[in-house]
Design an enzyme around this catalytic site. Sequence first.
Site, PDB file in Angstrom:
ATOM      1  N   HIS A 197       0.840  -1.197   0.000  1.00  7.79           N
ATOM      2  CA  HIS A 197       0.000   0.000   0.000  1.00  7.79           C
ATOM      3  C   HIS A 197       0.878   1.252   0.000  1.00  7.79           C
ATOM      4  O   HIS A 197       1.922   1.294   0.654  1.00  7.79           O
ATOM      5  CB  HIS A 197      -0.922   0.013   1.222  1.00  7.79           C
ATOM      6  CG  HIS A 197      -2.159  -0.805   1.026  1.00  7.79           C
ATOM      7  ND1 HIS A 197      -3.375  -0.253   0.710  1.00  7.79           N
ATOM      8  CD2 HIS A 197      -2.359  -2.145   1.082  1.00  7.79           C
ATOM      9  CE1 HIS A 197      -4.279  -1.212   0.582  1.00  7.79           C
ATOM     10  NE2 HIS A 197      -3.683  -2.372   0.798  1.00  7.79           N
ATOM     11  N   PRO A 198       0.461   2.287  -0.713  1.00  2.35           N
ATOM     12  CA  PRO A 198       1.246   3.528  -0.768  1.00  2.35           C
ATOM     13  C   PRO A 198       1.030   4.388   0.469  1.00  2.35           C
ATOM     14  O   PRO A 198       0.044   4.235   1.187  1.00  2.35           O
ATOM     15  CB  PRO A 198       0.683   4.220  -2.009  1.00  2.35           C
ATOM     16  CG  PRO A 198      -0.760   3.794  -2.037  1.00  2.35           C
ATOM     17  CD  PRO A 198      -0.756   2.362  -1.549  1.00  2.35           C
ATOM     18  N   SER A 238      -6.254   3.404  -5.922  1.00  2.46           N
ATOM     19  CA  SER A 238      -5.704   4.246  -4.855  1.00  2.46           C
ATOM     20  C   SER A 238      -5.838   5.730  -5.190  1.00  2.46           C
ATOM     21  O   SER A 238      -6.121   6.558  -4.315  1.00  2.46           O
ATOM     22  CB  SER A 238      -4.235   3.893  -4.605  1.00  2.46           C
ATOM     23  OG  SER A 238      -4.128   2.621  -3.994  1.00  2.46           O
ATOM     24  N   GLN A 286      -7.877   8.198  -2.682  1.00  2.00           N
ATOM     25  CA  GLN A 286      -7.266   9.343  -2.002  1.00  2.00           C
ATOM     26  C   GLN A 286      -7.927  10.648  -2.431  1.00  2.00           C
ATOM     27  O   GLN A 286      -8.125  11.556  -1.623  1.00  2.00           O
ATOM     28  CB  GLN A 286      -5.758   9.365  -2.267  1.00  2.00           C
ATOM     29  CG  GLN A 286      -5.041   8.159  -1.648  1.00  2.00           C
ATOM     30  CD  GLN A 286      -3.563   8.392  -1.408  1.00  2.00           C
ATOM     31  OE1 GLN A 286      -3.104   9.529  -1.336  1.00  2.00           O
ATOM     32  NE2 GLN A 286      -2.814   7.302  -1.248  1.00  2.00           N
ATOM     33  N   ILE A 325      -2.398   2.637   6.968  1.00  2.00           N
ATOM     34  CA  ILE A 325      -3.465   2.211   6.052  1.00  2.00           C
ATOM     35  C   ILE A 325      -4.814   2.524   6.684  1.00  2.00           C
ATOM     36  O   ILE A 325      -5.075   2.182   7.848  1.00  2.00           O
ATOM     37  CB  ILE A 325      -3.359   0.706   5.745  1.00  2.00           C
ATOM     38  CG1 ILE A 325      -2.008   0.389   5.094  1.00  2.00           C
ATOM     39  CG2 ILE A 325      -4.507   0.265   4.813  1.00  2.00           C
ATOM     40  CD1 ILE A 325      -1.742  -1.101   4.934  1.00  2.00           C
ATOM     41  N   ALA A 377      -9.140   3.028   5.270  1.00  2.00           N
ATOM     42  CA  ALA A 377     -10.102   3.031   4.161  1.00  2.00           C
ATOM     43  C   ALA A 377     -10.604   4.458   3.993  1.00  2.00           C
ATOM     44  O   ALA A 377     -11.594   4.875   4.610  1.00  2.00           O
ATOM     45  CB  ALA A 377     -11.261   2.074   4.445  1.00  2.00           C
ATOM     46  N   VAL A 378      -9.908   5.223   3.167  1.00  2.00           N
ATOM     47  CA  VAL A 378     -10.140   6.671   3.104  1.00  2.00           C
ATOM     48  C   VAL A 378     -11.552   7.023   2.643  1.00  2.00           C
ATOM     49  O   VAL A 378     -12.043   8.115   2.944  1.00  2.00           O
ATOM     50  CB  VAL A 378      -9.098   7.363   2.197  1.00  2.00           C
ATOM     51  CG1 VAL A 378      -7.711   7.241   2.809  1.00  2.00           C
ATOM     52  CG2 VAL A 378      -9.119   6.772   0.797  1.00  2.00           C
TER      53      VAL A 378
END
Length: 471
Positions: free
Chosen positions: A371-372, A388, A392, A424, A426-427
Amino acid sequence: MNRYPRDMRGYGPNPPDAKWPGGAKIAVQFVLNYEEGGENNVLHGDAASEAFLSDIAGAAMWPGQRHWNMESIYEYGARAGFWRLHRLFTGANIPVTIYGVATALARSPEQVAAMKEAGWEIASHGLKWVEHKEMPEAEERAAIAEAIRLHTEVVGSPPEGWYTGRCSANTVALTAQTGQFAYVSDTYDDDLPYWKRVDGRDQLIIPYTLEANDMRFATSPGYITGEQFYQYLKDAFDVLYAEGQAGAAKMMSVGLHCRLIGRPGKMAGLKRFIDYIRGFDGVWTPRRIDIARHWAATHPPAAFERPSEMDRETFVARFGGIFEHSAWIAERAWDLELGPAHDSAVGLQNALARVFRSATEHERLGVLTAHPDLAGKLAAARRLTAESTAEQASAGLDALTDAERAEFTALNEAYVARHGFPFIIAVRDYDKAEILDAFRRRIDNDRDTEFAEAARQVERIAALRLSVILP
């Protein structure tokens, strides 16, 4: 492919609005099984007499002999019971669906004429009223074809609906393969019609009932009086009607047999039920073919890719990115016992999560490190995956102030240094301020706590990604 054919999901927690005609809150559908003259009998070329669904306690088949008492009970259904029920339903102006055994219909021309004159639907109930569970597939296919032929010859038009009853595991597929039927009813698995894929074709299924059914007068535990039958039907109706009032209209099937409910003491309960439901608004009493036509027009089959039907290459290509840069999870999930229950976002997420949860700690760490960073260097360089990037952006992380960007950079570096993997979250579940607050709060957790939380967030991200592409 390790695949489980049974569908344990159905419509899930959100069944469709039936949208019955006129805004009806419930569809109450009466089926009258016409089997008299099609049952097991040496006169019909069978090896023994009938033993099923009669008022003879403990009935057993008589090999090679006619069972005079059993025959006379079935004859009552044709001679007296049918006509009593015909008067009841025509008098109440309620059309019924006949499940007609083809050979029984052929032996009852006056009853067939009365069915047609009343505008009743005559669906097929098979060629003979016999067991099919051990019938070879080729033999059952031939019996279905002959049932259609004879039915058409006797009634004057082919059947549009099918119900075998004493069916085999092959029955639904074999009837669907004919392409003949607007619906098949050899299931008891829902309160609404639904579409079933059979050999690449969508077949409408209208489930039937064995509990709101007068057969319980002839089985144990069962009904003894017409009042008991009435009370059960009333209770079922009341629950379903209330669901319809709440916006979830359903279907209620009532199964009847001429030789059973056609007896005066039993029919009194049915008559009372009909009188009861006529006191409510929004009650639709259609034939099953009417339900089939309504459902086909209002709820046509929806085409979508079913994960459980995909080959490995297609499955991995489609879902290999659900867990960030970890296609191995999709590869292993394909090997699980997938089925119709996994053709939804919730179902497939469960399969993928099972693989993730059972992986080694090293493998799980690899998923986390794939994950970034949030609003990090990869995002600035536009090197994130499409998923992603969209995630974001949804939280406004692509439009930070200089101060916010500096804080995210500092937090990212401190978090990775402390825990060994990126932060990490869950945005899509949070806004920018909530994400920063969680970041500040979680950074001081011990590694095991944060590893477990990061794993939960990875699973949540997978669920959100699947919700976009699967029902």
